[in-house]
Design a protein around this motif. Structure first.
Motif, mmCIF file in Angstrom:
data_model
loop_
_atom_site.group_PDB
_atom_site.id
_atom_site.type_symbol
_atom_site.label_atom_id
_atom_site.label_comp_id
_atom_site.label_asym_id
_atom_site.label_seq_id
_atom_site.Cartn_x
_atom_site.Cartn_y
_atom_site.Cartn_z
ATOM 1 N N PHE A 3 0.827 -1.206 0.000
ATOM 2 C CA PHE A 3 0.000 0.000 0.000
ATOM 3 C C PHE A 3 0.863 1.257 0.000
ATOM 4 O O PHE A 3 0.511 2.252 -0.616
ATOM 5 C CB PHE A 3 -0.938 0.008 1.206
ATOM 6 C CG PHE A 3 -1.996 -1.048 1.118
ATOM 7 C CD1 PHE A 3 -2.914 -1.038 0.087
ATOM 8 C CD2 PHE A 3 -2.060 -2.053 2.054
ATOM 9 C CE1 PHE A 3 -3.885 -2.009 -0.005
ATOM 10 C CE2 PHE A 3 -3.030 -3.032 1.969
ATOM 11 C CZ PHE A 3 -3.944 -3.010 0.932
ATOM 12 N N ASP A 4 1.988 1.208 0.695
ATOM 13 C CA ASP A 4 2.890 2.361 0.708
ATOM 14 C C ASP A 4 3.410 2.644 -0.697
ATOM 15 O O ASP A 4 3.474 3.794 -1.125
ATOM 16 C CB ASP A 4 4.070 2.115 1.649
ATOM 17 C CG ASP A 4 3.644 1.912 3.084
ATOM 18 O OD1 ASP A 4 2.568 2.417 3.458
ATOM 19 O OD2 ASP A 4 4.384 1.250 3.825
ATOM 20 N N LEU A 5 3.793 1.585 -1.398
ATOM 21 C CA LEU A 5 4.296 1.749 -2.762
ATOM 22 C C LEU A 5 3.222 2.322 -3.675
ATOM 23 O O LEU A 5 3.478 3.246 -4.448
ATOM 24 C CB LEU A 5 4.785 0.401 -3.311
ATOM 25 C CG LEU A 5 5.306 0.434 -4.740
ATOM 26 C CD1 LEU A 5 6.571 1.280 -4.834
ATOM 27 C CD2 LEU A 5 5.567 -0.973 -5.236
ATOM 28 N N ILE A 6 2.017 1.785 -3.575
ATOM 29 C CA ILE A 6 0.913 2.291 -4.398
ATOM 30 C C ILE A 6 0.696 3.772 -4.137
ATOM 31 O O ILE A 6 0.592 4.581 -5.065
ATOM 32 C CB ILE A 6 -0.380 1.496 -4.110
ATOM 33 C CG1 ILE A 6 -0.256 0.074 -4.637
ATOM 34 C CG2 ILE A 6 -1.596 2.188 -4.725
ATOM 35 C CD1 ILE A 6 -1.362 -0.843 -4.163
ATOM 36 N N LEU A 7 0.620 4.127 -2.873
ATOM 37 C CA LEU A 7 0.383 5.531 -2.534
ATOM 38 C C LEU A 7 1.493 6.433 -3.038
ATOM 39 O O LEU A 7 1.235 7.509 -3.576
ATOM 40 C CB LEU A 7 0.208 5.684 -1.026
ATOM 41 C CG LEU A 7 -1.109 5.161 -0.473
ATOM 42 C CD1 LEU A 7 -1.116 5.251 1.049
ATOM 43 C CD2 LEU A 7 -2.282 5.927 -1.047
ATOM 44 N N LEU A 8 2.729 6.020 -2.885
ATOM 45 C CA LEU A 8 3.843 6.850 -3.343
ATOM 46 C C LEU A 8 3.806 7.074 -4.847
ATOM 47 O O LEU A 8 3.991 8.192 -5.328
ATOM 48 C CB LEU A 8 5.174 6.217 -2.941
ATOM 49 C CG LEU A 8 5.529 6.328 -1.472
ATOM 50 C CD1 LEU A 8 6.801 5.524 -1.179
ATOM 51 C CD2 LEU A 8 5.718 7.772 -1.070
ATOM 52 N N ILE A 9 3.560 6.010 -5.597
ATOM 53 C CA ILE A 9 3.542 6.133 -7.056
ATOM 54 C C ILE A 9 2.408 7.041 -7.523
ATOM 55 O O ILE A 9 2.618 7.996 -8.270
ATOM 56 C CB ILE A 9 3.406 4.742 -7.717
ATOM 57 C CG1 ILE A 9 4.687 3.924 -7.507
ATOM 58 C CG2 ILE A 9 3.119 4.876 -9.203
ATOM 59 C CD1 ILE A 9 4.546 2.468 -7.911
ATOM 60 N N ILE A 10 1.215 6.738 -7.074
ATOM 61 C CA ILE A 10 0.053 7.465 -7.562
ATOM 62 C C ILE A 10 -0.009 8.887 -7.029
ATOM 63 O O ILE A 10 -0.314 9.822 -7.764
ATOM 64 C CB ILE A 10 -1.244 6.704 -7.225
ATOM 65 C CG1 ILE A 10 -1.232 5.334 -7.910
ATOM 66 C CG2 ILE A 10 -2.468 7.491 -7.631
ATOM 67 C CD1 ILE A 10 -1.088 5.398 -9.411
#
Length: 148
Positions: A32-39
């Motif tokens: 979820f952290d990765l998703i949030l950072l990218i988007i």
């Protein structure tokens, strides 16, 4: 409203993608952290640099992702059966010094990677390991055999 639906769709696709990629590749971040950072990074960049993309749209995307993050956390807390799907489960990859090949294949790990991680934890041989567990964050935990 279209932007909110697109945000939810992208969130879902990225969640599935991070599960497929695997834990070791994402070991320093939770999915979820990765998703949030990218988007969020892209949404902010679009809102700041594009004339045809409003700042309101960027804020709406950020807000929607924040709500999704809280919602997913709440679902994982409220419904323990959903946690393995949302967060993954720890997987035993070595038991009593023996490598569990089917779990290695499933997680796309090699014995060399496990041995390297063991050496970094002060373990010379996998025979010294009672359990090695691939944690949900991608790190490997080692529990040594007790001296008899």
């Amino acid at each position: 409203m279209d932007i909110v639906l697109r945000t939810i769709l992208v969130f879902g696709v990225l969640l599935v993608l991070t599960r497929v990629i695997g834990r070791r590749e994402l070991s320093s971040l939770q999915p979820f952290d990765l998703i949030l950072l990218i988007i969020l990074g892209d949404a902010v960049q679009q809102g700041l640099t594009q004339d045809d993309y409003s700042l309101t749209g960027a804020f709406l995307v950020i807000f929607t992702f924040a709500v999704l993050q809280v919602f997913v956390s709440w679902v994982g807390y409220k419904f323990p059966r959903a946690r393995p799907v949302l967060e993954g489960q720890p997987i035993v990859i070595v038991q009593d010094g023996d490598v569990i090949e089917r779990n290695l294949k499933r997680e796309r790990l090699t014995v060399d990677e496990i041995a390297e991680e063991a050496r970094c934890n002060g373990i010379a041989h996998l025979a010294e390991v009672r359990w090695a567990v691939l944690e949900t964050n991608g790190k490997i935990s080692f529990i040594k055999k007790s001296p008899d």
